[in-house]
Design an enzyme around this catalytic site. Sequence first.
Site, PDB file in Angstrom:
ATOM      1  N   ASP A 134       0.857  -1.187   0.000  1.00  4.24           N
ATOM      2  CA  ASP A 134       0.000   0.000   0.000  1.00  4.24           C
ATOM      3  C   ASP A 134       0.893   1.237   0.000  1.00  4.24           C
ATOM      4  OD1 ASP A 134      -2.094   1.735   0.192  1.00  4.24           O
ATOM      5  OD2 ASP A 134      -2.683   1.187   2.226  1.00  4.24           O
ATOM      6  N   ASP A 145      -3.025   2.462  -5.890  1.00  2.00           N
ATOM      7  CA  ASP A 145      -1.933   2.478  -4.910  1.00  2.00           C
ATOM      8  C   ASP A 145      -1.868   1.238  -4.028  1.00  2.00           C
ATOM      9  OD1 ASP A 145      -4.340   3.081  -3.713  1.00  2.00           O
ATOM     10  OD2 ASP A 145      -3.472   4.444  -2.241  1.00  2.00           O
ATOM     11  N   GLU A 146      -2.562   0.177  -4.410  1.00  2.00           N
ATOM     12  CA  GLU A 146      -2.697  -0.959  -3.492  1.00  2.00           C
ATOM     13  C   GLU A 146      -2.823  -2.256  -4.281  1.00  2.00           C
ATOM     14  OE1 GLU A 146      -5.696  -2.050   0.248  1.00  2.00           O
ATOM     15  OE2 GLU A 146      -6.146  -0.399  -1.129  1.00  2.00           O
TER      16      GLU A 146
END
Length: 436
Positions: free
Chosen positions: A11, A105-106
């Site tokens: 993350d 983003d993950e």
Amino acid sequence: MRAHASVMHLDLDAFYASVEQRDKPSLRGKPVVVGGISGRGVVSTASYEARVFGVRSAMSTREARALCGHAAFLYPRFHAYKKVSEQVFGILRELSPLVEPLSLDEAFVDLAAADLPDLEVDTVTEIAARIRAEVAEVTGGLSASVGLASSKFIAKIASDLDKPDGLVVVSPGTELDLLRPMNVKVIPGVGPATTERLRRAGIHTVADLEQVSVEELVRLVGRSHGTNLHQLARAQDDRRVEPERETKSVSVESTYDTDLTDRPLMEQILTRQATEVAARLKKNGLSGRTITIKVRLYDFTTINRSATLAGPTDQAGAIARLARALLGELFTAGETAGGVRLLGVGVSGLADWIQEDLFGDDTDEDTEPDLPLPEPARRPTWAAGMDVVHAEMGRGWVWGSGRGVVTVRFETAETPAGPVRSYAVDDPDLQPFTES
């Protein structure tokens, strides 16, 4: 459950805000808030400097300004975030063929599919540390928090334990020791409503939840949710890392500058949105069975109502009719009395076929709105944070605008903090900047 901590969850920390701080040297080490920055806006991401003051994602921008008025409030630059995301996912896919994106983003990564000598804790820890270093290098200094565990559920929890820039490994066999002291809110899907139901039943921690039978949980929160809670409270999660995440839904939603209270007007808005959703479905050769409306009230309470058709459709009329019926239920219950700030329509339960004769033709006397509809709230032409270029000063970003003036700070990720200048909004020497 796996015998090794071979599921990695990565993350990127405060992603949007971190990209803005990287690209805007004058904002490094200072509070930054990214999202809709008008009075009706909602925070997407806050830098850690802003979080100290209590600013959080999904908070209204008005509340964020009250908590941290000296922060830089910027509109999102999705082109910049997407570029960074592609760099990071490139690193992850070089490591393993099984990478499951959750957002820009993950992601989850299956290390069991990677070319590793073994999956012992020391080995996977070393790999995760190397990945974090590579991410920082290719992104210009962005940090990532990583969790390693025997399942997706525990890996995601682990990545949140030492933010920012953390690395936590949960060894197989220790999952319940980690979970039991935690609040039930740590379990996915346990929001305010479920938390309150559990609290009333005397259930506060995962240890409390572990003692409750599946029958009692089903009674408290419903069959699907109750069964899921029963399993996760025991760290039971055998979901695979899925590299191809299919589109789950197609939706359209808009936030409005003025609260909506008129039912016919909202019905027309839903009809227009249903038409847009149907067009997207047809463009991608999809159809869906479940129609959902999303209604965010004046006080930020969000209500979702859904209904499922007998067969999938991509027809605007069918989607609109059901969406309007769902809205009618909310009006009848008096839930929209205070005003509506956001309205949306979505279709899920997607399929690549259509039951042609389920609805007949798509004629609908209300398909085309006949009332003057309000325009959704839109970002200004010169949005705070956007990239610009000036014929003499070069590249910079919009610091703010209003009353016919736009103020720009001239700096980039590769320069020191730069000077600030103001120009007329129609100055021909100032133009939006887009990388070729």
